[in-house]
Scaffold this motif. Structure first.
Motif, PDB file in Angstrom:
ATOM      1  N   LYS A  49       0.875  -1.071  -0.229  1.00 52.67           N
ATOM      2  CA  LYS A  49       0.015  -0.222  -0.063  1.00 52.67           C
ATOM      3  C   LYS A  49       1.086   1.104  -0.026  1.00 52.67           C
ATOM      4  O   LYS A  49       1.686   1.027   0.541  1.00 52.67           O
ATOM      5  CB  LYS A  49      -0.988   0.128   1.031  1.00 52.67           C
ATOM      6  CG  LYS A  49      -0.274   0.187   2.362  1.00 52.67           C
ATOM      7  CD  LYS A  49      -1.363   0.289   3.678  1.00 52.67           C
ATOM      8  CE  LYS A  49      -0.487   0.244   4.907  1.00 52.67           C
ATOM      9  NZ  LYS A  49      -1.611   0.290   6.352  1.00 52.67           N
ATOM     10  N   GLU A 100      -6.079  -0.645  -9.784  1.00 55.92           N
ATOM     11  CA  GLU A 100      -6.900  -1.081  -8.720  1.00 55.92           C
ATOM     12  C   GLU A 100      -6.857  -2.437  -8.402  1.00 55.92           C
ATOM     13  O   GLU A 100      -6.881  -2.854  -7.278  1.00 55.92           O
ATOM     14  CB  GLU A 100      -8.565  -0.939  -9.251  1.00 55.92           C
ATOM     15  CG  GLU A 100      -8.935   0.432  -9.522  1.00 55.92           C
ATOM     16  CD  GLU A 100      -9.110   1.407  -8.057  1.00 55.92           C
ATOM     17  OE1 GLU A 100      -9.973   1.593  -7.548  1.00 55.92           O
ATOM     18  OE2 GLU A 100      -7.990   2.186  -7.953  1.00 55.92           O
ATOM     19  N   ARG A 148      -3.691  -2.630  -6.363  1.00 60.39           N
ATOM     20  CA  ARG A 148      -4.094  -2.416  -5.116  1.00 60.39           C
ATOM     21  C   ARG A 148      -4.692  -3.423  -4.182  1.00 60.39           C
ATOM     22  O   ARG A 148      -4.267  -3.841  -3.043  1.00 60.39           O
ATOM     23  CB  ARG A 148      -4.986  -1.130  -4.745  1.00 60.39           C
ATOM     24  CG  ARG A 148      -4.432   0.289  -5.314  1.00 60.39           C
ATOM     25  CD  ARG A 148      -5.582   1.445  -5.144  1.00 60.39           C
ATOM     26  NE  ARG A 148      -5.937   1.409  -4.022  1.00 60.39           N
ATOM     27  CZ  ARG A 148      -7.429   1.927  -3.861  1.00 60.39           C
ATOM     28  NH1 ARG A 148      -8.155   1.937  -5.050  1.00 60.39           N
ATOM     29  NH2 ARG A 148      -7.739   2.134  -2.725  1.00 60.39           N
ATOM     30  N   ALA A 149      -5.488  -4.276  -5.011  1.00 60.53           N
ATOM     31  CA  ALA A 149      -6.242  -5.554  -4.230  1.00 60.53           C
ATOM     32  C   ALA A 149      -5.142  -6.243  -3.803  1.00 60.53           C
ATOM     33  O   ALA A 149      -5.225  -7.061  -2.867  1.00 60.53           O
ATOM     34  CB  ALA A 149      -7.174  -5.934  -5.045  1.00 60.53           C
ATOM     35  N   ASP A 195      -3.687  -2.788   1.130  1.00 59.82           N
ATOM     36  CA  ASP A 195      -4.560  -1.409   0.869  1.00 59.82           C
ATOM     37  C   ASP A 195      -6.071  -1.654   1.453  1.00 59.82           C
ATOM     38  O   ASP A 195      -6.897  -2.464   0.492  1.00 59.82           O
ATOM     39  CB  ASP A 195      -4.391  -1.191  -0.355  1.00 59.82           C
ATOM     40  CG  ASP A 195      -5.256   0.441  -0.873  1.00 59.82           C
ATOM     41  OD1 ASP A 195      -6.013   0.591   0.116  1.00 59.82           O
ATOM     42  OD2 ASP A 195      -4.763   1.207  -1.688  1.00 59.82           O
ATOM     43  N   GLU A 196      -6.536  -1.239   2.506  1.00 62.21           N
ATOM     44  CA  GLU A 196      -7.725  -1.295   3.061  1.00 62.21           C
ATOM     45  C   GLU A 196      -8.932  -0.352   2.266  1.00 62.21           C
ATOM     46  O   GLU A 196      -9.929  -0.481   2.603  1.00 62.21           O
ATOM     47  CB  GLU A 196      -7.928  -1.259   4.275  1.00 62.21           C
ATOM     48  CG  GLU A 196      -6.969  -2.412   5.230  1.00 62.21           C
ATOM     49  CD  GLU A 196      -7.684  -3.718   5.177  1.00 62.21           C
ATOM     50  OE1 GLU A 196      -8.978  -3.923   4.620  1.00 62.21           O
ATOM     51  OE2 GLU A 196      -7.072  -4.688   5.994  1.00 62.21           O
ATOM     52  N   GLU A 197      -8.456   0.577   1.464  1.00 64.69           N
ATOM     53  CA  GLU A 197      -9.440   1.437   0.941  1.00 64.69           C
ATOM     54  C   GLU A 197     -10.426   0.843  -0.206  1.00 64.69           C
ATOM     55  O   GLU A 197     -10.058  -0.450  -0.597  1.00 64.69           O
ATOM     56  CB  GLU A 197      -8.650   2.765   0.340  1.00 64.69           C
ATOM     57  CG  GLU A 197      -7.669   3.308   1.375  1.00 64.69           C
ATOM     58  CD  GLU A 197      -8.834   3.981   2.409  1.00 64.69           C
ATOM     59  OE1 GLU A 197      -9.723   4.578   2.340  1.00 64.69           O
ATOM     60  OE2 GLU A 197      -8.078   3.724   3.674  1.00 64.69           O
ATOM     61  N   VAL A 198     -11.418   1.546  -0.392  1.00 65.13           N
ATOM     62  CA  VAL A 198     -12.214   1.076  -1.579  1.00 65.13           C
ATOM     63  C   VAL A 198     -11.715   1.143  -2.675  1.00 65.13           C
ATOM     64  O   VAL A 198     -11.043   1.984  -3.047  1.00 65.13           O
ATOM     65  CB  VAL A 198     -13.585   1.963  -1.377  1.00 65.13           C
ATOM     66  CG1 VAL A 198     -14.765   1.380  -2.676  1.00 65.13           C
ATOM     67  CG2 VAL A 198     -14.483   1.578  -0.025  1.00 65.13           C
ATOM     68  N   LYS A 199     -12.208   0.073  -3.757  1.00 63.66           N
ATOM     69  CA  LYS A 199     -11.614  -0.038  -4.906  1.00 63.66           C
ATOM     70  C   LYS A 199     -12.784  -0.233  -5.796  1.00 63.66           C
ATOM     71  O   LYS A 199     -13.843  -1.058  -5.516  1.00 63.66           O
ATOM     72  CB  LYS A 199     -10.536  -1.179  -5.075  1.00 63.66           C
ATOM     73  CG  LYS A 199      -9.301  -1.166  -3.965  1.00 63.66           C
ATOM     74  CD  LYS A 199      -8.821  -2.538  -3.783  1.00 63.66           C
ATOM     75  CE  LYS A 199      -7.911  -2.402  -2.633  1.00 63.66           C
ATOM     76  NZ  LYS A 199      -8.579  -2.693  -1.152  1.00 63.66           N
ATOM     77  N   THR A 251     -17.374  -2.211  -7.281  1.00 56.60           N
ATOM     78  CA  THR A 251     -16.801  -1.452  -5.945  1.00 56.60           C
ATOM     79  C   THR A 251     -17.022  -1.892  -4.746  1.00 56.60           C
ATOM     80  O   THR A 251     -17.979  -2.540  -4.289  1.00 56.60           O
ATOM     81  CB  THR A 251     -17.499   0.013  -6.066  1.00 56.60           C
ATOM     82  OG1 THR A 251     -17.592   0.644  -7.211  1.00 56.60           O
ATOM     83  CG2 THR A 251     -16.837   1.114  -4.973  1.00 56.60           C
ATOM     84  N   ASN A 278     -14.099  -3.117  -0.944  1.00 54.94           N
ATOM     85  CA  ASN A 278     -12.907  -3.227  -0.158  1.00 54.94           C
ATOM     86  C   ASN A 278     -12.326  -4.748  -0.751  1.00 54.94           C
ATOM     87  O   ASN A 278     -12.293  -5.441  -0.059  1.00 54.94           O
ATOM     88  CB  ASN A 278     -13.002  -3.174   1.086  1.00 54.94           C
ATOM     89  CG  ASN A 278     -11.612  -3.147   1.718  1.00 54.94           C
ATOM     90  OD1 ASN A 278     -10.637  -3.041   1.410  1.00 54.94           O
ATOM     91  ND2 ASN A 278     -11.752  -3.242   3.295  1.00 54.94           N
ATOM     92  N   THR A 324     -10.115  -7.653  -1.971  1.00 58.12           N
ATOM     93  CA  THR A 324      -8.771  -8.342  -1.745  1.00 58.12           C
ATOM     94  C   THR A 324      -8.318  -9.109  -3.119  1.00 58.12           C
ATOM     95  O   THR A 324      -9.085  -9.186  -4.038  1.00 58.12           O
ATOM     96  CB  THR A 324      -8.799  -9.329  -0.769  1.00 58.12           C
ATOM     97  OG1 THR A 324      -9.614 -10.391  -1.227  1.00 58.12           O
ATOM     98  CG2 THR A 324      -9.228  -9.105   0.515  1.00 58.12           C
TER      99      THR A 324
END
Length: 459
Positions: free
Chosen positions: A161, A190, A193-194, A214-218, A224, A226, A228
């Motif tokens: 992240k 994105e 990030r997952a 990265d725990e944020e929304v993607k 859309t 959070n 993984t």
């Protein structure tokens, strides 16, 4: 049995395996193709490929050596273990009764291409591919994506992240699943990030490092959340484009480089609806009448591994120095465990140029002891990996392959048969007059000369 049935049986054994073994020659005339299909898909119980080359306890063994000496020793051990893995995989292709498993593993080995030095990582990935070769594509995709070899090769160990590395996410979509045109650059970002935090520990076990994720929304493929890495792979598998991409690649490898859109679309629909059942897909292909159309027979140039394995299945041989087979892999441009890049090996005419064609045509004579190996690696050969001087030295030292072929068995097998009917898969057969002009008319020389023809390069 009709000549066409003989051709069809050979076609099946070359595409769903590595060609007929000498023990199958009589069956090629007699056996029904459905029985061959059953035999090809028979599973004996999975056994892993391993290496016997001992590991070195670095601390105990090397505490009296300089760092440079330690590094050199570790490189030597890694090379020996990888070479043994390579030869054990090749041996499975030649001798295993589970021909379809090993051929499918060979296909996936090029599809999920990775190139790492660590032999333990290579062994783990190779066995994951072999275990799942005819299983479920979802299981295969997850095991490969979580293997230390692939995470290392595609830099996901560095994907964290705040500093995402997009390499792994991009190749998973572009080369392993959907193919270009079915995702956007935003999906790559994105997805990366997952996958943050996916890595492995010192012993090579997969690890989700929560602190690096990265725990944020993607937003990925239109959804859309959070997400993984697991969510991303599941989303990819929900796309019909994934089934189509895989089926297209399978079709090019096993059927014809020129795709029949209607056939691939039907296979893709069936593959998707079966929840990615690989065995079912391959059974459908090999059981289809169109697979045996003349346009699909003898139209593929054998890759170096297919060429070597096919010859060794037909010629019973004792190889005193099997490591010499790695020299041939390097010279011909296809070394197991070392694809040129993440795209894997190219196919078709890319296997043939003036130098590799000459070596291909000479291998039967070299292996039979009729001529020495007189070939040097190309200076720009990617597979040398900076070892050109070593390759040249190997080549100079390697004039005789130390192979003994059981020609008595070959003579008995073909005593009342036309060798060309069993050895040549091309629709166009060689001019037998010219073949026999170069021989003493013995079965041995006919076999050697047939295997030395351009037509033998095709399957």
């Amino acid at each position: 049995m009709a000549a066409s049935s003989l051709i069809n049986n050979k076609h099946l054994l070359w595409r769903a395996g590595f060609g007929p073994g000498i023990f199958q020659v009589d069956d090629l005339e007699q056996k029904d193709i459905t029985n061959f299909i059953k035999e090809l898909f028979k599973e004996d119980g999975f056994t892993e490929i391993n290496y016997d080359t001992p590991d070195v306890e670095i601390i105990d063994y090397m505490n009296d050596k300089t760092p440079a000496e330690k590094k050199k020793e570790i490189q030597k051990i890694n090379r020996e273990q990888n070479n043994e893995l390579n030869l054990n995989f090749l041996n499975k292709m030649i001798n295993s009764n589970e021909q379809m498993r090993e051929k499918m593993a060979f296909f996936w080995h090029g599809h999920f291409a990775s190139r790492v030095i660590n032999p333990k990582f290579n062994r783990q990935l190779l066995n994951s591919i072999r275990k799942n070769a005819l299983g479920n594509f979802k299981d295969l995709l997850f095991e490969v994506s979580q293997s230390p070899a692939m995470l290392n090769f595609l830099n996901n160990q560095q994907n964290k992240k705040d500093h995402p590395n997009e390499n792994f996410a991009r190749e998973v979509m572009e080369l392993f699943t959907m193919g270009r045109g079915n995702y956007t650059e935003k999906d790559v970002r994105e997805g990366a990030r997952a996958f943050t935090g996916w890595g492995y520990d010192k012993t090579g076990n997969f690890k989700e490092r929560k602190k690096l994720h990265d725990e944020e929304v993607k937003t990925f493929l239109g959804k859309t959340g959070n997400f993984t890495g697991t969510d991303v792979l599941n989303s990819i598998l929900e796309q019909k484009a994934t089934a189509k991409f895989i089926c297209s690649k399978v079709y090019r490898f096993f059927v014809n480089e020129n795709i029949d859109r209607d056939q691939v679309n039907a296979l893709s629909e069936s593959f998707y609806n079966s929840n990615y059942d690989i065995k079912r897909l391959m059974t459908e292909i090999f059981s289809s009448s169109w697979f045996y159309d003349q346009k699909n027979i003898g139209n593929r140039i054998k890759s170096p591994i297919e060429l070597m394995a096919g010859m060794m299945r037909m010629l019973p041989m004792n190889i005193q120095n099997p490591e010499n087979l790695i020299v041939y892999q390097k010279l011909l441009g296809q070394m197991l465990l070392y694809p040129p890049n993440v795209s894997g090996w190219p196919n078709g005419k890319s296997w043939i140029d003036s130098s590799t064609l000459m070596l291909r045509l000479q291998i039967p004579q070299i292996w039979s002891g009729l001529r020495p190996l007189e070939y040097s690696p190309r200076q720009d050969d990617d597979i040398d990996m900076g070892m050109k001087s070593r390759e040249t030295a190997l080549n100079k030292a390697f004039k005789t392959p130390n192979i003994t072929i059981d020609w008595n068995r070959v003579e008995k097998t073909f005593a009342h048969k036309k060798c060309e009917d069993y050895l040549i898969q091309s629709v166009k057969t060689p001019d037998m007059n010219s073949v026999k002009n170069f021989s003493d008319n013995s079965i041995k020389m006919n076999v050697i000369n047939l295997m030395s023809t351009p037509e033998y390069q095709l399957m």
